[in-house]
Scaffold this active site. Structure first.
Site, mmCIF file in Angstrom:
data_model
loop_
_atom_site.group_PDB
_atom_site.id
_atom_site.type_symbol
_atom_site.label_atom_id
_atom_site.label_comp_id
_atom_site.label_asym_id
_atom_site.label_seq_id
_atom_site.Cartn_x
_atom_site.Cartn_y
_atom_site.Cartn_z
ATOM 1 N N HIS A 81 0.831 -1.209 0.000
ATOM 2 C CA HIS A 81 0.000 0.000 0.000
ATOM 3 C C HIS A 81 0.866 1.260 0.000
ATOM 4 C CE1 HIS A 81 -3.341 -2.574 2.082
ATOM 5 N NE2 HIS A 81 -3.064 -2.980 0.860
ATOM 6 N N HIS A 240 -9.101 -2.319 -5.237
ATOM 7 C CA HIS A 240 -8.032 -2.618 -4.286
ATOM 8 C C HIS A 240 -6.995 -3.546 -4.907
ATOM 9 C CE1 HIS A 240 -5.908 -2.823 -0.542
ATOM 10 N NE2 HIS A 240 -5.751 -4.108 -0.783
ATOM 11 N N ASP A 244 -3.018 -2.724 -5.062
ATOM 12 C CA ASP A 244 -1.958 -3.667 -4.675
ATOM 13 C C ASP A 244 -0.959 -3.884 -5.813
ATOM 14 O OD1 ASP A 244 -2.673 -4.213 -2.066
ATOM 15 O OD2 ASP A 244 -3.661 -6.119 -2.516
ATOM 16 N N HIS A 266 -0.253 -11.140 -5.180
ATOM 17 C CA HIS A 266 1.130 -10.737 -4.918
ATOM 18 C C HIS A 266 2.144 -11.710 -5.518
ATOM 19 C CE1 HIS A 266 -0.370 -7.604 -2.363
ATOM 20 N NE2 HIS A 266 -0.968 -8.465 -1.564
#
Length: 286
Positions: A81, A240, A244, A266
């Protein structure tokens, strides 16, 4: 010629680690040209500096984690973030001192970081900004998921999600974003991390989401959203994931290209970075 940038003065924040549940203090300080972005574990003796670079990435669950020389005990996690905000403010050089192995999650978005960066100000430095331009497509896949970056004269991000979940499936699942700081602050930065209430016990058993609450995450059940105010955007979930991804890809520094992701997280984002830098024909310095 683009110049390198840092912050005009330092700022400090406190909060809780999303996964560790530990109270965290963090101070972000200006840094000299060519320093890069460096996390300093000030709670360790001696202190340990971890430079933000793709080679520092170590695979982790539900976050991006960097280590010093691959040592899991010398690490810093949940950086995405803050890195997302740095990417949009074009911060190249900064030192982040933190007294825990995880950054504070704040409200689960990058909005508070954007406001702090606006407040302290960004300054140009007397040196050219370094970056790379994508020359050919690079793609990584896992099962039905993929992350790729394509040649582009503008910095562009595209993200599509797909969850077989009634609440998320009812929202828009696709977003395209071209670099624009004001638009990012307004339309992306407030999107919070989210989690499924039914998985909470399992996550806690695996030392994950121990700091999660409705103050820093969107809680989702099959019936709806648990947060009193509901969603901040109708499509907060995909926004969101975009937030990310912007942070994950900025671990590689300034990369001029069109990032396109489907159901990526991720792990896949980080694998794309490794694939890009492993293929010297895929990019050139700018």
């Amino acid at each position: 010629m683009m110049k390198q940038k840092t912050i005009a003065k330092e700022f400090s924040v406190t909060g809780v680690g999303l996964h560790s549940g530990v109270d965290v203090s963090m101070t972000v300080k200006p840094a000299d040209i060519d320093s890069g972005i460096v996390f300093r574990r000030a709670d360790l003796t001696p202190v340990v500096d971890i430079k933000v670079t793709p080679s520092s990435i170590k695979e982790a669950i539900m976050c991006t984690l960097l280590t010093k020389d691959g040592d899991q005990n010398l690490s810093v996690s949940t950086i995405e973030h803050l890195m997302s905000a740095f990417a949009m403010f074009e911060v190249d050089n900064v030192l982040i001192e933190v007294n825990a192995p995880e950054l504070p999650v704040m409200d689960g978005s990058s909005y508070e970081f954007t406001q702090l960066l606006k407040q302290v100000g960004i300054v140009e430095q007397n040196s050219a900004r370094k970056g790379i331009k994508i020359l050919k497509p690079v793609r990584v896949e896992h099962e039905d998921k993929f992350a790729e970056v394509l040649p582009s004269d503008t910095l562009k991000y595209e993200f599509k999600i797909h969850w077989d979940h009634p609440v998320i499936a009812a929202t828009n699942d696709h977003i395209v974003f071209e670099y624009d700081l004001d638009e990012y602050i307004k339309m992306v930065s407030k999107a919070r991390t989210f989690g499924f209430y039914e998985q909470l016990a399992y996550l806690h058993q695996n030392n994950l989401a121990k700091g999660a609450s409705l103050d820093n995450a969107v809680g989702v059940t099959n019936e709806g959203v648990l947060n009193e105010g509901g969603l901040r955007y109708d499509d907060e979930f995909v926004r969101h994931k975009l937030l990310d991804a912007i942070g994950d890809f900025y671990v590689g520094g300034y990369i001029l290209g069109h990032f396109n992701c489907f159901k990526s997280g991720h792990t896949l984002n980080n694998k794309l970075l490794h694939a890009v830098f492993a293929d010297k024909d895929a990019w050139e310095y700018i």
